[in-house]
Motif scaffolding. Structure first.
Motif, PDB file in Angstrom:
ATOM      1  N   ARG A 164      31.415 -40.730 -13.758  1.00  0.00           N
ATOM      2  CA  ARG A 164      30.374 -40.249 -12.842  1.00  0.00           C
ATOM      3  C   ARG A 164      30.961 -39.718 -11.536  1.00  0.00           C
ATOM      4  O   ARG A 164      30.342 -38.904 -10.854  1.00  0.00           O
ATOM      5  CB  ARG A 164      29.386 -41.369 -12.522  1.00  0.00           C
ATOM      6  N   ARG A 165      32.130 -40.188 -11.180  1.00  0.00           N
ATOM      7  CA  ARG A 165      32.764 -39.752  -9.932  1.00  0.00           C
ATOM      8  C   ARG A 165      33.247 -38.307 -10.012  1.00  0.00           C
ATOM      9  O   ARG A 165      33.596 -37.724  -8.982  1.00  0.00           O
ATOM     10  CB  ARG A 165      33.945 -40.656  -9.575  1.00  0.00           C
ATOM     11  N   PHE A 166      33.284 -37.744 -11.200  1.00  0.00           N
ATOM     12  CA  PHE A 166      33.708 -36.354 -11.364  1.00  0.00           C
ATOM     13  C   PHE A 166      32.535 -35.379 -11.312  1.00  0.00           C
ATOM     14  O   PHE A 166      32.707 -34.191 -11.577  1.00  0.00           O
ATOM     15  CB  PHE A 166      34.479 -36.190 -12.678  1.00  0.00           C
ATOM     16  N   LEU A 167      31.361 -35.877 -10.974  1.00  0.00           N
ATOM     17  CA  LEU A 167      30.183 -35.018 -10.856  1.00  0.00           C
ATOM     18  C   LEU A 167      30.016 -34.584  -9.407  1.00  0.00           C
ATOM     19  O   LEU A 167      30.009 -35.410  -8.498  1.00  0.00           O
ATOM     20  CB  LEU A 167      28.931 -35.755 -11.321  1.00  0.00           C
ATOM     21  N   ASN A 168      29.878 -33.294  -9.212  1.00  0.00           N
ATOM     22  CA  ASN A 168      29.638 -32.737  -7.886  1.00  0.00           C
ATOM     23  C   ASN A 168      28.154 -32.375  -7.797  1.00  0.00           C
ATOM     24  O   ASN A 168      27.667 -31.576  -8.604  1.00  0.00           O
ATOM     25  CB  ASN A 168      30.510 -31.498  -7.668  1.00  0.00           C
ATOM     26  N   GLN A 169      27.467 -32.945  -6.848  1.00  0.00           N
ATOM     27  CA  GLN A 169      26.022 -32.736  -6.727  1.00  0.00           C
ATOM     28  C   GLN A 169      25.655 -31.271  -6.520  1.00  0.00           C
ATOM     29  O   GLN A 169      24.565 -30.842  -6.884  1.00  0.00           O
ATOM     30  CB  GLN A 169      25.451 -33.588  -5.586  1.00  0.00           C
ATOM     31  N   LYS A 191      24.733 -23.984 -11.056  1.00  0.00           N
ATOM     32  CA  LYS A 191      24.488 -25.261 -10.373  1.00  0.00           C
ATOM     33  C   LYS A 191      24.150 -26.381 -11.346  1.00  0.00           C
ATOM     34  O   LYS A 191      24.259 -27.547 -11.002  1.00  0.00           O
ATOM     35  CB  LYS A 191      23.353 -25.103  -9.350  1.00  0.00           C
ATOM     36  N   TRP A 192      23.734 -26.044 -12.559  1.00  0.00           N
ATOM     37  CA  TRP A 192      23.360 -27.067 -13.544  1.00  0.00           C
ATOM     38  C   TRP A 192      24.581 -27.733 -14.174  1.00  0.00           C
ATOM     39  O   TRP A 192      24.455 -28.802 -14.756  1.00  0.00           O
ATOM     40  CB  TRP A 192      22.449 -26.483 -14.623  1.00  0.00           C
ATOM     41  N   PHE A 193      25.764 -27.132 -14.077  1.00  0.00           N
ATOM     42  CA  PHE A 193      27.000 -27.769 -14.528  1.00  0.00           C
ATOM     43  C   PHE A 193      27.619 -28.458 -13.321  1.00  0.00           C
ATOM     44  O   PHE A 193      28.029 -27.812 -12.373  1.00  0.00           O
ATOM     45  CB  PHE A 193      27.986 -26.760 -15.114  1.00  0.00           C
ATOM     46  N   ARG A 194      27.695 -29.786 -13.366  1.00  0.00           N
ATOM     47  CA  ARG A 194      28.148 -30.544 -12.201  1.00  0.00           C
ATOM     48  C   ARG A 194      29.511 -31.199 -12.389  1.00  0.00           C
ATOM     49  O   ARG A 194      30.065 -31.728 -11.451  1.00  0.00           O
ATOM     50  CB  ARG A 194      27.107 -31.604 -11.845  1.00  0.00           C
ATOM     51  N   HIS A 195      30.051 -31.194 -13.590  1.00  0.00           N
ATOM     52  CA  HIS A 195      31.326 -31.868 -13.854  1.00  0.00           C
ATOM     53  C   HIS A 195      32.473 -30.979 -13.405  1.00  0.00           C
ATOM     54  O   HIS A 195      32.576 -29.837 -13.823  1.00  0.00           O
ATOM     55  CB  HIS A 195      31.444 -32.184 -15.348  1.00  0.00           C
ATOM     56  N   ILE A 196      33.326 -31.508 -12.542  1.00  0.00           N
ATOM     57  CA  ILE A 196      34.400 -30.678 -11.970  1.00  0.00           C
ATOM     58  C   ILE A 196      35.627 -30.584 -12.876  1.00  0.00           C
ATOM     59  O   ILE A 196      36.492 -29.751 -12.640  1.00  0.00           O
ATOM     60  CB  ILE A 196      34.821 -31.174 -10.565  1.00  0.00           C
ATOM     61  N   LEU A 197      35.699 -31.425 -13.903  1.00  0.00           N
ATOM     62  CA  LEU A 197      36.878 -31.394 -14.771  1.00  0.00           C
ATOM     63  C   LEU A 197      36.726 -30.459 -15.957  1.00  0.00           C
ATOM     64  O   LEU A 197      37.687 -29.806 -16.346  1.00  0.00           O
ATOM     65  CB  LEU A 197      37.209 -32.799 -15.289  1.00  0.00           C
TER      66      LEU A 197
END
Length: 180
Positions: free
Chosen positions: A103-108, A115-121
């Motif tokens: 969950r820490r890899f999700l950017n709000q 904007k609907w894709f929140r995962h930075i990896l």
């Protein structure tokens, strides 16, 4: 839907049957484990590979804040696994970290233009269909030759990776990271 003649088992049924067996075995394995069989060190290695690939493709790009964050994550993952494997942390604490670190890899804010894709990896590339790209915000900006956006995305990725590393180090409300 299952094809074939009456009394025959079609290939779709065989595939679904196999999938059910795999999920069943996975559920049994997870149910019998004190600590989830997940290893964040593997993700740390993957992060390093992703950063190295970007560096090779864009030789002059300064990725120091990203590579520093990846190094911090790798150290935190190694320390967590040491503490979990040596029962220095409770199985509950270990499972919380292993199960929730993603969950820490999700950017709000989401990815630029998506904007609907929140995962930075990992996320699908803009022009790849569902094929995934590593560090999609960074890759997308570099592919568009938008260096300002690339630098912003590098900072965002580094911040999220730092957050994940900090999360792995926090047990019982205290940061248990080893200082280097």
């Amino acid at each position: 839907a299952f094809g074939g003649k009456a009394g025959e088992v079609g290939s779709s049924f065989k595939i679904m049957s196999l999938a059910a067996k795999i999920w069943g075995l996975l559920a049994l394995r997870l149910a019998n484990q004190d600590v989830l069989p997940l290893d964040p060190r593997i993700q740390g290695s993957a992060l390093q590979e992703y950063a190295d690939a970007i560096q090779q493709q864009h030789d002059g790009l300064n990725l120091s804040i990203l590579t520093d964050a990846v190094t911090k994550y790798q150290k935190a993952a190694t320390q967590l696994m040491f503490n979990c494997n040596n029962e220095q942390y409770s199985s509950r604490d270990c499972n919380e970290k292993l199960g929730l670190v993603e969950r820490r890899f999700l950017n709000q804010e989401g990815l630029p233009q998506r904007k609907w894709f929140r995962h930075i990896l990992q996320a699908p590339g803009l022009f790849l269909g569902y094929s995934a790209k590593a560090f999609p915000g960074i890759q997308q900006a570099l592919d568009s030759k938008n260096m300002t956006q690339a630098l912003e995305q590098i900072q965002i990725a580094a911040m999220q990776i730092h957050s994940a590393a900090d999360f792995l180090c926090m047990v019982g409300g205290q940061n248990n990271a080893t200082r280097t």
